[in-house]
Design an enzyme around this catalytic site. Structure first.
Site, PDB file in Angstrom:
ATOM      1  N   SER A 248       5.739 -15.126 -25.813  1.00  5.43           N
ATOM      2  CA  SER A 248       6.533 -15.314 -24.613  1.00  5.43           C
ATOM      3  C   SER A 248       5.691 -16.015 -23.540  1.00  5.43           C
ATOM      4  O   SER A 248       5.171 -17.096 -23.783  1.00  5.43           O
ATOM      5  CB  SER A 248       7.066 -13.952 -24.153  1.00  5.43           C
ATOM      6  OG  SER A 248       8.165 -14.075 -23.303  1.00  5.43           O
ATOM      7  N   ASP A 474      16.874 -16.495 -29.603  1.00  8.34           N
ATOM      8  CA  ASP A 474      15.985 -15.759 -28.705  1.00  8.34           C
ATOM      9  C   ASP A 474      16.610 -15.752 -27.312  1.00  8.34           C
ATOM     10  O   ASP A 474      16.893 -16.812 -26.750  1.00  8.34           O
ATOM     11  CB  ASP A 474      14.613 -16.433 -28.666  1.00  8.34           C
ATOM     12  CG  ASP A 474      13.561 -15.624 -27.926  1.00  8.34           C
ATOM     13  OD1 ASP A 474      13.877 -15.048 -26.861  1.00  8.34           O
ATOM     14  OD2 ASP A 474      12.419 -15.571 -28.404  1.00  8.34           O
ATOM     15  N   HIS A 502      13.779 -11.409 -29.503  1.00 10.09           N
ATOM     16  CA  HIS A 502      12.726 -12.146 -28.817  1.00 10.09           C
ATOM     17  C   HIS A 502      11.465 -12.207 -29.665  1.00 10.09           C
ATOM     18  O   HIS A 502      10.928 -11.183 -30.065  1.00 10.09           O
ATOM     19  CB  HIS A 502      12.440 -11.450 -27.485  1.00 10.09           C
ATOM     20  CG  HIS A 502      11.478 -12.175 -26.599  1.00 10.09           C
ATOM     21  ND1 HIS A 502      11.472 -13.547 -26.471  1.00 10.09           N
ATOM     22  CD2 HIS A 502      10.480 -11.717 -25.787  1.00 10.09           C
ATOM     23  CE1 HIS A 502      10.521 -13.894 -25.611  1.00 10.09           C
ATOM     24  NE2 HIS A 502       9.914 -12.810 -25.195  1.00 10.09           N
TER      25      HIS A 502
END
Length: 534
Positions: A248, A474, A502
Site C-alpha cells: 500500500s 483492490d 487489498h
C-alpha cells in the site's frame, strides 16, 4: 496507502493495516541504546546471488555520502531482547531530524528483527512496511508468520521499523483520545454551510493541536525523509543493497527509495501500488471509485446468499444501504455505550471489511444489526479500523501520523469553497464514499506546514528489476495504480492477482506467493504482465 484519516473518518484510510489485526500487541525495545549504525529492464535474468552480510558491522559506506552524514551510516545496531516477545530483537537507529542540517538535532527510530530460521543459508535482511502512512513496521515484522511465507522466513531476517513520526519513532502527537473520538465521529459529508463550517472548526483544532504538540517535528516527516532513513537502516543492518517488501503506502516509500538510491535498491516488492504522478485530488477520486467497485462485489455476493440483510437483489441492497446511511446522518444509532454510531462511523465500519474478503460475513452481521437499530457492531468495525481499544484508548498514533505525512507529501484542499466545487465529481465517482474522502482532506487546508512534495513520475533508472503487484478489485489502491507504477519504473515488472481485497501477497493466492518467493529468494522476476487467476 491511507490518504488521510480526518474528520469523517473514512477520509481515505487508504490501506487498512491488516497486520494490526494479526499482531495484537505493540513491541518496545528493552534498553536498546542507539549504537551501530545496476540497470536491468523488465523481465531481466536472475540478479547476482545475494551474499549474507555479517550483522555485527555496518555495510561499507557508499561513495558520495556527505561527510556530515557519515556518523549515521557508520552506526552499529545494539540488538536487545524486546520488552514484549522474547523471540524478537529490538534496537534504535539514530537519524538526523533535518537532512539539510544533519549536524543539528537527531531523532531515534525503533527497529525490530525476527531472525531467519535457516541461519546457515541466510540471505540478509528483508525490510518491511505495511502501509499507512502511519503503519507500524515493528508490529508488521512481529506478525511475520502471518504476513511472510515460510520459504522467505527461512532465509531472511525480517526487519521492521516505525518510520519517523510513527508509533515508537519520535511520534507525532496532536490530540487526546477523546478529541480523536470527536474528530472521527464528525460529519464527513456536510450538507449545509453550517455543517461545513463546523467541520472546518474541528479540522482547525486538530491541526492546531499538531502544531502545539509536535511543531518541531512536522516539517520533517515526509516520505523522502523516511526513504533516506531507510538507507541508513540498510547500512546499519550490514546490507549493501536494500531488500524490501512494501504494501500500500509502503510501495510509495519503496519507489521513493529506488528513485533516490537506485544503485542500492536490491530486490524490491511493491504490493498494492500507489501511482506517484497523481495529485491528492486524483488519488482521492480514484480511490472513491475503488471502494465502489469493492462495495459492488460485496453486495453481489451478499444478495446471492440466503439471509442477506440488505435484500435479495442488487437494486434493493443499494436502496437499503443508502437508507441506512441517511438514517444515521439524521439520527445516530445507539450502540450500548455513550458513543453513538454517526454516519461517519457507520461508513468507516462498512469500509473496513471491504479490505479483506474474509471479513464480509462480519459486515453482513453488522449491517443486519444496524438495520435493527443496533449500531454496536458497525462501531466495533470502525474502532478496529482506527485502532481504538475497548478502553477508549487508541493503540497507535496512526490517525495523527497519516495526516502529518500526507499533508506534507502532496498539496491538497485549500478551502471549504474548493471542497464544495469538487463535491459533484466525488459524488459521481462514489455516491457512498466520495464526499467522505473529499471532505476528509479538509484538515490539510489548515495544516501548519506547507507541503514539500509534489506529484511526479519515479523512473529509478539503474535499478535491478522491481516487482510491482496489483489486485484487480483492490478497494484502496486501484489496480490501475500498479499498472502505472510498473510502467513508470525503468525496471518495473507487473504481477497481477485477479481477486478482491487489498494487496496480493499472502492473501491465499499460491501463484502470487510463489512468484514473490522466487523473486526474493533467487532474484528471478516473473514475466512482465504475469496474471494470477483467482
Amino acid at each position: 496507502m491511507r490518504r488521510t484519516r480526518s474528520a469523517g473518518a473514512v477520509a481515505a484510510l487508504v490501506g487498512l493495516i491488516v497486520y494490526a489485526l494479526l499482531a495484537g500487541c505493540a513491541l518496545a525495545p528493552k534498553a536498546a541504546d542507539a549504537g551501530r549504525e545496476g540497470s536491468a529492464g523488465s523481465g531481466a535474468g536472475p540478479a547476482e546471488p545475494t551474499v549474507a552480510p555479517r550483522d555485527d558491522q555496518p555495510a561499507p559506506v557508499p561513495s558520495g555520502v556527505p561527510a556530515d552524514l557519515m556518523r549515521f551510516y557508520e552506526q552499529r545496531l545494539d540488538w536487545q531482547s524486546c520488552a514484549s516477545g522474547e523471540s524478537f530483537e529490538c534496537a534504535t537507529l539514530e537519524v538526523p531530524l533535518d537532512y539539510a542540517e544533519p549536524e543539528g538535532d537527531s531523532i531515534e527510530l525503533a527497529v525490530l528483527r525476527v531472525r531467519a530460521r535457516d541461519n546457515d543459508n541466510r540471505l540478509g535482511s528483508l525490510v518491511v512496511n505495511p502501509g499507512g502512512p502511519g503503519g507500524s513496521g515493528i508490529e508488521y515484522a512481529a506478525a511475520a508468520p502471518f504476513v511472510i511465507s515460510r520459504p522467505v522466513l527461512d532465509r531472511y531476517d525480517i526487519v521492521g521499523f516505525d518510520p519517523r513520526g510513527v508509533g515508537q519513532s519520535t511520534p507525532v502527537d496532536c490530540v487526546s483520545d477523546k478529541e480523536m473520538d470527536t474528530y472521527l465521529a464528525a460529519d464527513g459529508s456536510p450538507d449545509t454551510a453550517a455543517e461545513q463550517q463546523n467541520l472546518l472548526s474541528i479540522a482547525r483544532r486538530f491541526a492546531a493541536g499538531c502544531e502545539t504538540r509536535s511543531g518541531e517535528l512536522l516539517p520533517h516527516v515526509s516520505t523522502v525523509d523516511a526513504a533516506r532513513d531507510m538507507d541508513i537502516l540498510r547500512s546499519a543492518l550490514g546490507d549493501e543493497e536494500l531488500t524490501y517488501l512494501g504494501k500500500s503506502y509502503g510501495t510509495f516509500l519503496g519507489a521513493t527509495y529506488a528513485g533516490l538510491f537506485p544503485s542500492r535498491a536490491g530486490r524490491l516488492v511493491l504490493d498494492g501500488a500507489i501511482d506517484p504522478t497523481l495529485t491528492a485530488r486524483d488519488l482521492g477520486l480514484e480511490q472513491a471509485k475503488g471502494f465502489e467497485v469493492a462495495l459492488r462485489a460485496f453486495i453481489t455476493d451478499c444478495v446471492r446468499r440466503s439471509g442477506c440483510p440488505l435484500g435479495t437483489t442488487t437494486e434493493e441492497a443499494y436502496r437499503t444501504l443508502d437508507d441506512l446511511l441517511a438514517r444515521t446522518d439524521r439520527s445516530p444509532l445507539p450502540t450500548g455505550e455513550s458513543r453513538q454510531l454517526t454516519q461517519a462511523l457507520a461508513t468507516t465500519g462498512i469500509v473496513m471489511p471491504l479490505y479483506v474478503k474474509e471479513y464480509w460475513p462480519r459486515l453482513r452481521t453488522a449491517l443486519g444489526s444496524a438495520l435493527d437499530g443496533d449500531g454496536s457492531r458497525l462501531l466495533a468495525l470502525a474502532d478496529e479500523y482506527a485502532e481504538r481499544g475497548p478502553d477508549g484508548r487508541y493503540r497507535s498514533n496512526s490517525g495523527e501520523a497519516i495526516l502529518a505525512v500526507n499533508c506534507l507529501d502532496r498539496p491538497d484542499l485549500t478551502s471549504v469553497a474548493e471542497a464544495r466545487a469538487e463535491e459533484p465529481a466525488f459524488e459521481k465517482a462514489s455516491p457512498r464514499f466520495g464526499s467522505f474522502i473529499l471532505w476528509g482532506s479538509l484538515t490539510c487546508a489548515e495544516w501548519p506546514v506547507k507541503p514539500t512534495g509534489k506529484p511526479a513520475a519515479i523512473k529509478a533508472t539503474g535499478t535491478r528489476p522491481i516487482l510491482v503487484v496489483g489486485t484487480t478489485r483492490d478497494p484502496a489502491t486501484p489496480y490501475e495504480w500498479s499498472e502505472r507504477l510498473a510502467e513508470q519504473l525503468d525496471a518495473g515488472v507487473l504481477l497481477s492477482r485477479d481477486g478482491d481485497g487489498h494487496t496480493a501477497y499472502m492473501q491465499g493466492n499460491t501463484c502470487i506467493d510463489r512468484a514473490v518467493e522466487a523473486f526474493l529468494l533467487d532474484g528471478k522476476p516473473p514475466r512482465n504482465g504475469t496474471h494470477c487467476p483467482a
